[in-house]
Design a protein around this motif. Structure first.
Motif, PDB file in Angstrom:
ATOM      1  N   UNK A 103     -15.100  -6.902  -1.822  1.00 41.68           N
ATOM      2  CA  UNK A 103     -16.231  -6.062  -2.233  1.00 41.68           C
ATOM      3  C   UNK A 103     -17.358  -6.108  -1.215  1.00 41.68           C
ATOM      4  N   UNK A 104     -17.620  -7.255  -0.619  1.00 37.27           N
ATOM      5  CA  UNK A 104     -18.750  -7.409   0.289  1.00 37.27           C
ATOM      6  C   UNK A 104     -18.466  -6.858   1.681  1.00 37.27           C
ATOM      7  N   UNK A 105     -17.239  -7.036   2.197  1.00 35.73           N
ATOM      8  CA  UNK A 105     -16.937  -6.663   3.580  1.00 35.73           C
ATOM      9  C   UNK A 105     -16.225  -5.318   3.715  1.00 35.73           C
ATOM     10  N   UNK A 106     -15.812  -4.718   2.594  1.00 37.16           N
ATOM     11  CA  UNK A 106     -15.177  -3.399   2.660  1.00 37.16           C
ATOM     12  C   UNK A 106     -15.897  -2.364   1.809  1.00 37.16           C
ATOM     13  N   UNK A 107     -16.698  -2.790   0.812  1.00 36.59           N
ATOM     14  CA  UNK A 107     -17.422  -1.844  -0.027  1.00 36.59           C
ATOM     15  C   UNK A 107     -16.599  -1.204  -1.120  1.00 36.59           C
ATOM     16  N   UNK A 108     -15.430  -1.748  -1.445  1.00 35.84           N
ATOM     17  CA  UNK A 108     -14.607  -1.179  -2.500  1.00 35.84           C
ATOM     18  C   UNK A 108     -15.278  -1.369  -3.864  1.00 35.84           C
ATOM     19  N   UNK A 109     -15.038  -0.443  -4.762  1.00 41.96           N
ATOM     20  CA  UNK A 109     -15.519  -0.557  -6.134  1.00 41.96           C
ATOM     21  C   UNK A 109     -14.655  -1.547  -6.899  1.00 41.96           C
ATOM     22  N   UNK A 110     -15.190  -2.046  -8.010  1.00 44.89           N
ATOM     23  CA  UNK A 110     -14.454  -3.039  -8.790  1.00 44.89           C
ATOM     24  C   UNK A 110     -13.162  -2.450  -9.345  1.00 44.89           C
ATOM     25  N   UNK A 111     -13.222  -1.175  -9.817  1.00 38.87           N
ATOM     26  CA  UNK A 111     -12.002  -0.584 -10.359  1.00 38.87           C
ATOM     27  C   UNK A 111     -10.977  -0.303  -9.267  1.00 38.87           C
ATOM     28  N   UNK A 112     -11.425  -0.125  -8.029  1.00 38.28           N
ATOM     29  CA  UNK A 112     -10.490   0.063  -6.926  1.00 38.28           C
ATOM     30  C   UNK A 112      -9.871  -1.268  -6.505  1.00 38.28           C
ATOM     31  N   UNK A 113     -10.645  -2.329  -6.581  1.00 35.17           N
ATOM     32  CA  UNK A 113     -10.100  -3.656  -6.243  1.00 35.17           C
ATOM     33  C   UNK A 113      -9.030  -4.053  -7.251  1.00 35.17           C
ATOM     34  N   UNK A 114      -9.196  -3.650  -8.516  1.00 38.34           N
ATOM     35  CA  UNK A 114      -8.181  -3.959  -9.525  1.00 38.34           C
ATOM     36  C   UNK A 114      -6.835  -3.316  -9.194  1.00 38.34           C
ATOM     37  N   UNK A 115      -6.846  -2.210  -8.445  1.00 37.83           N
ATOM     38  CA  UNK A 115      -5.603  -1.503  -8.106  1.00 37.83           C
ATOM     39  C   UNK A 115      -5.074  -1.853  -6.720  1.00 37.83           C
ATOM     40  N   UNK A 116      -5.773  -2.682  -5.970  1.00 42.79           N
ATOM     41  CA  UNK A 116      -5.405  -2.961  -4.586  1.00 42.79           C
ATOM     42  C   UNK A 116      -4.055  -3.666  -4.522  1.00 42.79           C
ATOM     43  N   UNK A 117      -3.184  -3.167  -3.658  1.00 39.60           N
ATOM     44  CA  UNK A 117      -1.871  -3.767  -3.421  1.00 39.60           C
ATOM     45  C   UNK A 117      -1.698  -3.997  -1.924  1.00 39.60           C
ATOM     46  N   UNK A 118      -0.621  -4.666  -1.558  1.00 37.11           N
ATOM     47  CA  UNK A 118      -0.347  -4.916  -0.144  1.00 37.11           C
ATOM     48  C   UNK A 118      -0.026  -3.626   0.607  1.00 37.11           C
ATOM     49  N   UNK A 119       0.377  -2.588  -0.118  1.00 43.88           N
ATOM     50  CA  UNK A 119       0.654  -1.311   0.544  1.00 43.88           C
ATOM     51  C   UNK A 119      -0.614  -0.668   1.079  1.00 43.88           C
ATOM     52  N   UNK A 120      -1.782  -1.053   0.539  1.00 45.36           N
ATOM     53  CA  UNK A 120      -3.036  -0.500   1.039  1.00 45.36           C
ATOM     54  C   UNK A 120      -3.391  -1.051   2.420  1.00 45.36           C
ATOM     55  N   UNK A 121      -2.882  -2.234   2.761  1.00 45.45           N
ATOM     56  CA  UNK A 121      -3.158  -2.838   4.060  1.00 45.45           C
ATOM     57  C   UNK A 121      -2.241  -2.229   5.116  1.00 45.45           C
ATOM     58  N   UNK A 122      -2.804  -1.835   6.235  1.00 42.37           N
ATOM     59  CA  UNK A 122      -2.005  -1.299   7.322  1.00 42.37           C
ATOM     60  C   UNK A 122      -2.651  -1.676   8.652  1.00 42.37           C
ATOM     61  N   UNK A 123      -1.870  -1.832   9.707  1.00 41.77           N
ATOM     62  CA  UNK A 123      -2.435  -2.218  10.999  1.00 41.77           C
ATOM     63  C   UNK A 123      -3.364  -1.135  11.544  1.00 41.77           C
ATOM     64  N   UNK A 124      -4.415  -1.571  12.223  1.00 35.24           N
ATOM     65  CA  UNK A 124      -5.369  -0.643  12.820  1.00 35.24           C
ATOM     66  C   UNK A 124      -4.778  -0.026  14.077  1.00 35.24           C
ATOM     67  N   UNK A 125      -5.272   1.140  14.417  1.00 35.79           N
ATOM     68  CA  UNK A 125      -4.805   1.814  15.629  1.00 35.79           C
ATOM     69  C   UNK A 125      -5.370   1.138  16.869  1.00 35.79           C
ATOM     70  N   UNK A 126      -4.829   1.524  18.011  1.00 37.16           N
ATOM     71  CA  UNK A 126      -5.270   0.903  19.258  1.00 37.16           C
ATOM     72  C   UNK A 126      -6.727   1.165  19.568  1.00 37.16           C
TER      73      UNK A 126
END
Length: 448
Positions: A232-255
């Motif tokens: 919540x502090x370093x990405x700004x996600x809402x609480x209801x969005x954090x409840x739905x967060x899965x590993x599929x949301x994480x992806x490598x950054x571009x170059x």
């Protein structure tokens, strides 16, 4: 034409339909006056029935030529408010809004509009006075935090008028002109401070996060509270969005992102899981590596990647961590998002970037997060001093305060004149400002 016998009647009867006039298409039943028992009575009755039909049609035709063809009233299909609810929900689904917004819209119609106005009510019966009564009743009903707020009633009014617009289009197809009623004004209620995010000092936040880490090590049941707070502090996600967060949301950054910022991970929020639906599209924000590592540590081996991993209520742990560091206020998930928006805008100086990170459809929503910090407030005063100093202004080092000068003194020493008497000017020196009266025990700065 049809010839038939009628019970309790000794005569033949005929039946035919009118061909002209306002009663065109209606059935006519008349007696021929020919008895059934007579010889060749049926043929005689048929001749009489044709004569009756010719006479009736001639009279109807003469009337039609004199008065003109009469228009039959059109059958108006009945429309109820429940039909308008179905049309509004169908529009929302076709637009692709989220399931949460569909549920909210359904609650507006079923719990309030149809309950008060009636499901079978004709839309043309909804007038300005009806809407005023509706708003007054909703104002008197209890809400989540006191009485129903004006913002909620305004959303209900918007849903109702969307439905009324559908009714107007349907009636126009049937040749009926109907104008929408005038919409009463609904004023906004004062902001509820209990629901607003608070800005906390960065040093307090750092100490608070360290306290959460120590509490997690002491009790396994508190596991996940630190990762939830960091997201919540370093990405700004809402609480209801954090409840739905899965590993599929994480992806490598571009170059390019990695080269410019050093971030190696990003969080992509699907449209269906975001709050604003398709208004802002998918959310793509940066994720620090230590936050991504804490999220990955909570993953249970063998579980599907689509399983949420940051669900849970850690409010008690957050309050206890505040007590551990001696902080009297309470830090909530809403506060952490508020701090993210404020600190990101102050650090980057790019409000548009903060708007994209917070996924706001309107820039005015982002402006509410731009809380003025003490450093920025003092910098505003410093900028004025530097500007006047560059223009040649030099303050005097005498013991005379400029706020108590009169015009004669100002003219003699060449300083600026004080326009107006002392009572007309606002005194800004000394401990007389109301906010400074609370700190009279603190040492005051030495006068020049």
């Amino acid at each position: 034409m049809h010839l038939y016998e009628r019970a309790r009647s000794p005569y033949w009867w005929c039946k035919f339909y009118r061909r002209h006039g306002p009663d065109k298409g209606k059935a006519v039943r008349k007696s021929t006056g020919i008895t059934v028992a007579g010889a060749d009575s049926r043929k005689a009755a048929e001749r009489k029935a044709l004569a009756i039909q010719t006479e009736v049609n001639a009279a109807d035709l003469a009337r039609e030529r004199a008065e003109g063809p009469a228009k039959r009233p059109a059958r108006v299909a009945t429309i109820g408010l429940e039909d308008l609810r179905d049309a509004d929900l169908l529009r929302a689904r076709a637009k692709g809004v989220s399931d949460k917004q569909i549920a909210t819209l359904t609650a507006h119609w079923n719990n309030h509009i149809l309950r008060i106005l009636g499901a079978k009510t004709d839309p043309r019966q909804v007038t300005y006075d009806t809407l005023v009564s509706y708003i007054a009743q909703r104002r008197s009903e209890p809400g989540k935090n006191g009485n129903t707020r004006g913002q909620s009633i305004r959303r209900e009014r918007q849903a109702l008028f969307r439905g009324l617009a559908v009714a107007r289009r349907r009636l126009a197809k049937q040749g009926i002109d109907w104008d929408l009623p005038e919409a009463p004004e609904i004023s906004n209620d004062p902001p509820n401070k209990a629901q607003q995010g608070k800005l906390h000092d960065p040093e307090v936040l750092a100490e608070w996060l360290s306290a959460l880490e120590r509490l997690e090590q002491l009790d396994e049941r508190r596991r996940g509270s630190l990762a939830r707070a960091e997201v919540a502090l370093f990405t700004g996600l809402r609480a209801e969005e954090i409840d739905k967060l899965t590993l599929e949301w994480l992806e490598p950054a571009t170059g390019a992102v990695t080269a410019e910022t050093g971030y190696t991970w990003m969080i992509r929020i699907p449209v269906a899981d975001g709050k604003t639906g398709t208004e802002t599209g998918e959310g793509l924000i940066g994720c620090p590596e230590f936050v991504a590592r804490h999220i990955a540590e909570l993953y249970v081996e063998g579980s599907p990647y689509t399983l949420p991993i940051l669900q849970g209520d850690h409010r008690r742990v957050y309050r206890y961590a505040c007590k551990q560091i001696g902080y009297r206020k309470v830090i909530t998930m809403r506060d952490l998002r508020h701090c993210f928006g404020t600190l990101s805008a102050a650090g980057t100086g790019d409000v548009r970037a903060t708007q994209a990170a917070l996924r706001h459809a309107d820039l005015r929503t982002t402006e509410r997060y731009l809380t003025a910090t003490q450093v920025r407030t003092v910098a505003a005063s410093s900028a004025v001093v530097q500007t006047l100093s560059g223009a040649g202004y030099r303050h005097t080092a005498t013991g005379t305060r400029q706020g108590t000068r009169n015009e004669a003194t100002a003219e003699n020493d060449g300083g600026p004149k004080c326009i107006g008497n002392r009572g007309d000017r606002i005194r800004t020196c000394g401990p007389l400002v109301p906010n400074q009266m609370r700190y009279q025990t603190a040492p005051l700065p030495e006068p020049l």
